[in-house]
Motif scaffolding. Sequence first.
Motif, PDB file in Angstrom:
ATOM      1  N   LYS A 208      41.843  16.097  36.743  1.00 50.69           N
ATOM      2  CA  LYS A 208      41.510  15.996  38.160  1.00 50.69           C
ATOM      3  C   LYS A 208      40.082  16.493  38.369  1.00 50.69           C
ATOM      4  N   PRO A 209      39.206  15.666  38.960  1.00 51.31           N
ATOM      5  CA  PRO A 209      37.813  16.092  39.138  1.00 51.31           C
ATOM      6  C   PRO A 209      37.692  17.180  40.190  1.00 51.31           C
ATOM      7  N   LEU A 210      36.798  18.125  39.931  1.00 47.85           N
ATOM      8  CA  LEU A 210      36.521  19.200  40.863  1.00 47.85           C
ATOM      9  C   LEU A 210      35.107  19.050  41.405  1.00 47.85           C
ATOM     10  N   VAL A 211      34.903  19.571  42.601  1.00 49.70           N
ATOM     11  CA  VAL A 211      33.599  19.501  43.258  1.00 49.70           C
ATOM     12  C   VAL A 211      33.076  20.914  43.448  1.00 49.70           C
ATOM     13  N   PRO A 212      31.818  21.183  43.053  1.00 50.52           N
ATOM     14  CA  PRO A 212      31.264  22.522  43.274  1.00 50.52           C
ATOM     15  C   PRO A 212      31.114  22.806  44.762  1.00 50.52           C
ATOM     16  N   PRO A 213      31.165  24.090  45.134  1.00 50.51           N
ATOM     17  CA  PRO A 213      31.296  25.279  44.289  1.00 50.51           C
ATOM     18  C   PRO A 213      32.704  25.437  43.729  1.00 50.51           C
ATOM     19  N   TYR A 214      32.802  26.079  42.562  1.00 47.01           N
ATOM     20  CA  TYR A 214      34.078  26.284  41.887  1.00 47.01           C
ATOM     21  C   TYR A 214      34.590  27.683  42.244  1.00 47.01           C
ATOM     22  N   THR A 215      35.704  27.716  42.967  1.00 51.28           N
ATOM     23  CA  THR A 215      36.288  28.979  43.403  1.00 51.28           C
ATOM     24  C   THR A 215      37.443  29.331  42.480  1.00 51.28           C
ATOM     25  N   VAL A 216      37.287  30.418  41.743  1.00 51.99           N
ATOM     26  CA  VAL A 216      38.295  30.862  40.784  1.00 51.99           C
ATOM     27  C   VAL A 216      39.019  32.059  41.376  1.00 51.99           C
ATOM     28  N   LEU A 217      40.321  31.954  41.503  1.00 45.51           N
ATOM     29  CA  LEU A 217      41.153  33.056  41.991  1.00 45.51           C
ATOM     30  C   LEU A 217      41.984  33.584  40.830  1.00 45.51           C
ATOM     31  N   ALA A 218      41.991  34.902  40.666  1.00 44.57           N
ATOM     32  CA  ALA A 218      42.738  35.525  39.578  1.00 44.57           C
ATOM     33  C   ALA A 218      43.533  36.687  40.148  1.00 44.57           C
ATOM     34  N   VAL A 219      44.852  36.638  40.012  1.00 49.74           N
ATOM     35  CA  VAL A 219      45.728  37.701  40.497  1.00 49.74           C
ATOM     36  C   VAL A 219      45.814  38.787  39.433  1.00 49.74           C
ATOM     37  N   GLY A 220      45.663  40.022  39.868  1.00 45.88           N
ATOM     38  CA  GLY A 220      45.740  41.166  38.962  1.00 45.88           C
ATOM     39  C   GLY A 220      45.257  42.413  39.670  1.00 45.88           C
ATOM     40  N   ASP A 221      45.066  43.475  38.915  1.00 42.95           N
ATOM     41  CA  ASP A 221      44.517  44.705  39.478  1.00 42.95           C
ATOM     42  C   ASP A 221      43.059  44.447  39.828  1.00 42.95           C
ATOM     43  N   GLY A 222      42.796  44.235  41.118  1.00 43.78           N
ATOM     44  CA  GLY A 222      41.511  43.723  41.556  1.00 43.78           C
ATOM     45  C   GLY A 222      40.305  44.475  41.027  1.00 43.78           C
ATOM     46  N   LYS A 223      40.203  45.766  41.294  1.00 45.24           N
ATOM     47  CA  LYS A 223      39.027  46.527  40.902  1.00 45.24           C
ATOM     48  C   LYS A 223      38.903  46.610  39.384  1.00 45.24           C
ATOM     49  N   ARG A 224      40.013  46.892  38.730  1.00 43.01           N
ATOM     50  CA  ARG A 224      39.978  46.988  37.269  1.00 43.01           C
ATOM     51  C   ARG A 224      39.642  45.633  36.639  1.00 43.01           C
ATOM     52  N   LEU A 225      40.249  44.571  37.175  1.00 40.58           N
ATOM     53  CA  LEU A 225      40.004  43.227  36.652  1.00 40.58           C
ATOM     54  C   LEU A 225      38.540  42.845  36.819  1.00 40.58           C
ATOM     55  N   SER A 226      37.946  43.160  37.979  1.00 45.37           N
ATOM     56  CA  SER A 226      36.553  42.829  38.234  1.00 45.37           C
ATOM     57  C   SER A 226      35.626  43.574  37.275  1.00 45.37           C
ATOM     58  N   ASN A 227      35.853  44.871  37.100  1.00 44.05           N
ATOM     59  CA  ASN A 227      34.995  45.661  36.213  1.00 44.05           C
ATOM     60  C   ASN A 227      35.111  45.198  34.766  1.00 44.05           C
TER      61      ASN A 227
END
Length: 279
Positions: A208-227
């Motif tokens: 399936k083709p995607l159009v930018p911008p590409y928004t990636v959502l990731a569920v997890g421990d937000g602050k720890r996951l980001s760092n």
Amino acid sequence: MSLITNVMDHSLDDGYAEAAARKENWGEGGMPKTLRAKLGLAAGLVLAALVVTVGAAQARVAAPVVAKERQELIDRIDQETAAADKLEGTVDELRDDVSARQRAALRTSGGSAQADLVGVLSGATAVHGPGVKLVVNDAKEASTGGDGTNPRETSGFSDTGRVRDRDMQRVVNGLWASGAEAVSINGRRLTALSAIRAAGDAILVDNKPLVPPYTVLAVGDGKRLSNRFQNSADGLYLNALEENFGIRTGISTESDLRLPAAPSVIVRTAQPSTEKGTS
């Protein structure tokens, strides 16, 4: 002697000389050369005008036919697109119904907790929770590559400033490695069977083709996951794309993200075991 001299000097009568000069000026056809040239030019112009007029008339006759055929093709495309969208909606409804019936059957058999966990990890169940939102976009002055070649991988090509499929692969794998429990790109849930590929300058997720911008959502421990992601090799790679090629990125922690279920999770090989465990 004077008579002989006169005859020698005027051997051709003056009338004959005048007639010969007039004939030379008028040409063989008895018409002045300048007039013949003008008439020839006029005939050529008339013929050219006739050809142009006939061509324009034929074009006017054919134009409505071409326009009608073009409109018919557009209408057929619109109809087929609407039919495909309707069928896709029906498939989604049936898939949701099957998933609901599966969950109900598992609850009846006492396997609810384990089944829910498997559904979350496999992508078959919609999930929500805290996590990270990562937006990746092309450079402001991005241009299309002539042959779809990634200039960051092949020397000799100027950078196009576009996000490539391998860039998104590294982003997603980096989030998984950093502790993400569920990931989606532009609303499409990723599973163990998902594929991120390229078709020219377009990025495909599960074809399936995607159009930018590409928004990636990731569920997890937000602050720890980001760092963890930003300090990982893949996070540093994304930062290098931003600094060197103008790729635009932005990451933020979110308190509640909602990810849909994967459109199709098909088990091709595994079969449920009928053997009972031994104590």
